[in-house]
Structures are given as structure tokens and as C-alpha cells.
Design an enzyme around this catalytic site. Structure first.
Site, PDB file in Angstrom:
ATOM      1  N   SER A 150      -1.669 165.752 -22.716  1.00  0.00           N
ATOM      2  CA  SER A 150      -0.383 166.101 -22.809  1.00  0.00           C
ATOM      3  C   SER A 150       0.625 165.296 -23.365  1.00  0.00           C
ATOM      4  O   SER A 150       0.117 163.954 -23.624  1.00  0.00           O
ATOM      5  CB  SER A 150       0.245 166.585 -21.350  1.00  0.00           C
ATOM      6  OG  SER A 150       0.216 165.310 -20.582  1.00  0.00           O
ATOM      7  N   LEU A 190       2.700 162.387 -25.118  1.00  0.00           N
ATOM      8  CA  LEU A 190       2.353 161.309 -26.300  1.00  0.00           C
ATOM      9  C   LEU A 190       0.908 161.271 -26.663  1.00  0.00           C
ATOM     10  O   LEU A 190       0.403 161.139 -27.742  1.00  0.00           O
ATOM     11  CB  LEU A 190       2.759 159.910 -25.848  1.00  0.00           C
ATOM     12  CG  LEU A 190       4.463 159.743 -25.614  1.00  0.00           C
ATOM     13  CD1 LEU A 190       4.564 158.376 -25.105  1.00  0.00           C
ATOM     14  CD2 LEU A 190       5.258 160.413 -26.559  1.00  0.00           C
ATOM     15  N   ASP A 250      -8.400 163.035 -19.144  1.00  0.00           N
ATOM     16  CA  ASP A 250      -7.114 163.396 -18.288  1.00  0.00           C
ATOM     17  C   ASP A 250      -7.920 163.820 -16.967  1.00  0.00           C
ATOM     18  O   ASP A 250      -8.976 163.752 -16.875  1.00  0.00           O
ATOM     19  CB  ASP A 250      -6.356 164.562 -18.860  1.00  0.00           C
ATOM     20  CG  ASP A 250      -5.120 164.161 -18.740  1.00  0.00           C
ATOM     21  OD1 ASP A 250      -4.602 163.884 -17.574  1.00  0.00           O
ATOM     22  OD2 ASP A 250      -4.217 163.906 -19.735  1.00  0.00           O
ATOM     23  N   VAL A 281      -7.931 157.468 -13.850  1.00  0.00           N
ATOM     24  CA  VAL A 281      -7.809 156.032 -14.511  1.00  0.00           C
ATOM     25  C   VAL A 281      -7.777 155.066 -13.235  1.00  0.00           C
ATOM     26  O   VAL A 281      -7.879 153.800 -13.655  1.00  0.00           O
ATOM     27  CB  VAL A 281      -6.824 155.826 -15.741  1.00  0.00           C
ATOM     28  CG1 VAL A 281      -6.914 156.542 -16.732  1.00  0.00           C
ATOM     29  CG2 VAL A 281      -5.410 156.142 -15.134  1.00  0.00           C
ATOM     30  N   TYR A 331       7.835 150.593 -12.033  1.00  0.00           N
ATOM     31  CA  TYR A 331       7.559 150.971 -13.139  1.00  0.00           C
ATOM     32  C   TYR A 331       7.831 149.905 -14.153  1.00  0.00           C
ATOM     33  O   TYR A 331       6.844 149.636 -15.127  1.00  0.00           O
ATOM     34  CB  TYR A 331       8.708 152.219 -13.553  1.00  0.00           C
ATOM     35  CG  TYR A 331       8.189 152.781 -15.068  1.00  0.00           C
ATOM     36  CD1 TYR A 331       7.019 153.324 -15.039  1.00  0.00           C
ATOM     37  CD2 TYR A 331       9.270 152.672 -16.036  1.00  0.00           C
ATOM     38  CE1 TYR A 331       6.776 153.995 -16.263  1.00  0.00           C
ATOM     39  CE2 TYR A 331       8.787 153.239 -17.268  1.00  0.00           C
ATOM     40  CZ  TYR A 331       7.746 153.987 -17.537  1.00  0.00           C
ATOM     41  OH  TYR A 331       7.487 154.488 -18.719  1.00  0.00           O
ATOM     42  N   PHE A 339      11.227 159.548 -24.408  1.00  0.00           N
ATOM     43  CA  PHE A 339      10.524 160.457 -25.178  1.00  0.00           C
ATOM     44  C   PHE A 339      10.112 161.889 -24.603  1.00  0.00           C
ATOM     45  O   PHE A 339      10.104 161.596 -23.297  1.00  0.00           O
ATOM     46  CB  PHE A 339       9.193 159.943 -25.902  1.00  0.00           C
ATOM     47  CG  PHE A 339       9.350 159.217 -27.331  1.00  0.00           C
ATOM     48  CD1 PHE A 339       8.745 159.630 -28.310  1.00  0.00           C
ATOM     49  CD2 PHE A 339      10.223 158.066 -27.323  1.00  0.00           C
ATOM     50  CE1 PHE A 339       8.888 158.920 -29.411  1.00  0.00           C
ATOM     51  CE2 PHE A 339      10.266 157.277 -28.356  1.00  0.00           C
ATOM     52  CZ  PHE A 339       9.673 157.442 -29.621  1.00  0.00           C
TER      53      PHE A 339
END
Length: 264
Positions: free
Chosen positions: A15, A17, A36, A62, A169, A202
Site C-alpha cells: 500500500s 508509498l 507486508d 518486520v 516517531y 504524503f
């Protein structure tokens, strides 16, 4: 680096980027391994990309080293099968979990929330990269510079101007930006480049969860263009990064001159 006839690995590729990047690379003749978590989303992504041999989905968490190892093994077999050497690693999986380091009731941010963000954005980026690097280093060198490939990591404008509630973050993305140059230096002997792209807001699965108020506030902080970036614009820069061998050890801001305020 030549894109046509080569393969690329994209985590978070089902999905946003990552998917836009996969589409751009495939249109240039590459095959892409989509990593993913969600198998249903992954299957839809592969179908939208034209299916095999252009794209194949590999389930991967991940934040789990074992899961990454299984994906590396499966992707290696697939690359050997299709005969397109690995040329790039693009760890694009990422999450955000806003939280003030100390709220108005004097409660510190949850360590579980911090770990969640760091494990995916930082540890996951490192683990995907380090486990795929041996395969990339075995690729035949290409061109007069004897290049084997490129790692394209994803940071954020929050690495430089994190807002309130973005301590975890910003820490994760700042670390990705900071490790770009030392990683490039480590890998220079193998003919492998490392570049990080730091986008502002984005359109993606992450920003889709923002409230209208937050989105409008962010857009007011933008200079030109005064809008969210489009995934295809990010993907275009990834393509240029792969093709331009002089881009190495650098963090590229993709933000339309946006500098984020402390709060909205």
C-alpha cells in the site's frame, strides 16, 4: 543502476508509498518482491501490479527477525527462479503512534507504544536491510563503477521538525536519517549505495487515519505545493535515486519547503 531486468525488495509494499514505488519500478522492467503483513492486501497489490513474474507477495512482520529470515529465504528462491538479480532494498514499512512524553495528568507515554514504533520503523528497517544485504552483495557488479545495488530507506520530515506527541516517531525516523552515511561507508567496498528519502505529509495509509483538523493544520504549514504529496511523486524520486549513481550517503527531503510548527 539499471532497473530493467533486475529485482527489488519493498517492505510495506502492499500500500501507499511502497505500492507506488513497486508500480513505478515494474513499469521500468523490474520485478518486485512485496513484503507486508496482510496477505489479503498483499494479494490484491500483486494483482494490481500484473502478477507474476513482475510481482510476488511474501508475508513478513518486520518486527520479527524470524519472519524476516523466512521472507529472505523465500525471496532468494524466487529471485533465482526468475533470473533477475537483486538490485535494491527498499524498507518502506512504517507506523505512527502519537503520544506526549508526559501528558497533562503527569502520565508518561507508554513504553509499549514507544517499542511498537521503534520496532517497526527503526529495528524493522535495519533488520530487513541487514538480512537482504548478503544477497545484494552477491549480485554481479554493473557498469563502469561496478555497482551492485542500492538501499533506499524512508525517514520523515519529523526527523528534523518533530511535533508535539512525536517523540517516538521522530526518534525512529531521526535514527534512520542518522545511519544513512555510516551505512553507505560500510557498504562502499561492495559497490552498494545508501540513500534515505524524508517525505513530509504524503497520502498513505498512515495519513488516512488523520482527522480533518490535523490534515488541514498540516496543509497550512506547507509552502508550495500546498497539498499532501502523492505516492507517485515519492516513487519517482526512488527511481531517480536508483538510476543516479552519484546519490549516496545522503538524506533527501521531499517536502515542498514545508517546515513543521511545534503544534497545530
Amino acid at each position: 543502476m539499471k532497473i530493467d531486468g533486475r529485482s527489488f525488495v519493498i517492505s510495506g509494499g502492499a500500500s501507499g508509498l511502497g505500492l507506488a514505488t513497486a508500480r513505478t519500478l515494474i513499469s521500468s522492467g523490474a520485478s518486485v518482491a512485496i513484503l507486508d503483513l496482510n496477505e489479503e492486501t498483499g494479494a490484491k497489490a500483486v494483482t494490481s501490479l500484473g502478477g507474476a513474474p513482475s510481482a510476488k507477495f511474501f508475508p513478513c512482520d518486520v518486527s520479527s527477525t524470524d519472519s524476516v529470515s523466512s521472507a529472505v529465504s523465500a525471496v532468494t528462491s524466487w529471485i533465482n527462479e526468475i533470473g533477475k538479480p537483486l538490485a535494491g532494498i527498499i524498507p518502506a514499512a512504517g507506523v505512527g503512534a502519537p503520544g506526549l512524553i508526559l501528558d497533562k495528568r503527569l502520565n508518561p507515554v507508554s513504553l509499549d507504544s514507544i517499542d511498537f514504533v521503534l520496532n517497526i520503523n527503526l529495528r524493522g528497517t535495519l533488520d530487513i536491510t541487514r538480512q537482504f544485504l548478503p544477497l545484494l552483495a552477491k549480485s554481479e557488479p554493473y557498469g563502469p563503477d561496478k555497482e551492485r545495488g542500492v538501499v533506499v530507506m524512508v525517514a520523515s520530515s519529523a526527523a528534523f521538525e518533530g511535533q508535539m506527541g512525536q517523540v517516538a516517531y521522530s526518534a525512529s525516523k531521526g535514527a534512520v536519517a542518522s545511519m544513512t552515511l555510516p551505512m553507505a561507508r560500510d557498504l562502499a567496498r561492495f559497490g552498494i549505495r545508501v540513500v534515505t528519502i524524508a517525505p513530509s505529509m504524503f497520502d498513505s495509509a498512515m495519513t488516512a487515519m488523520m482527522s480533518d483538523k490535523v490534515r488541514e493544520g498540516l496543509q497550512k504549514a506547507m509552502e508550495f505545493p500546498a497539498r499532501a504529496g502523492q505516492p507517485e511523486e515519492f516513487a519517482s524520486l526512488v527511481k531517480q535515486t536508483i538510476e543516479n549513481v552519484m546519490l549516496n550517503g545522503v538524506v533527501i527531503r521531499l517536502d515542498g519547503a514545508t517546515r513543521m510548527p511545534s503544534k497545530l
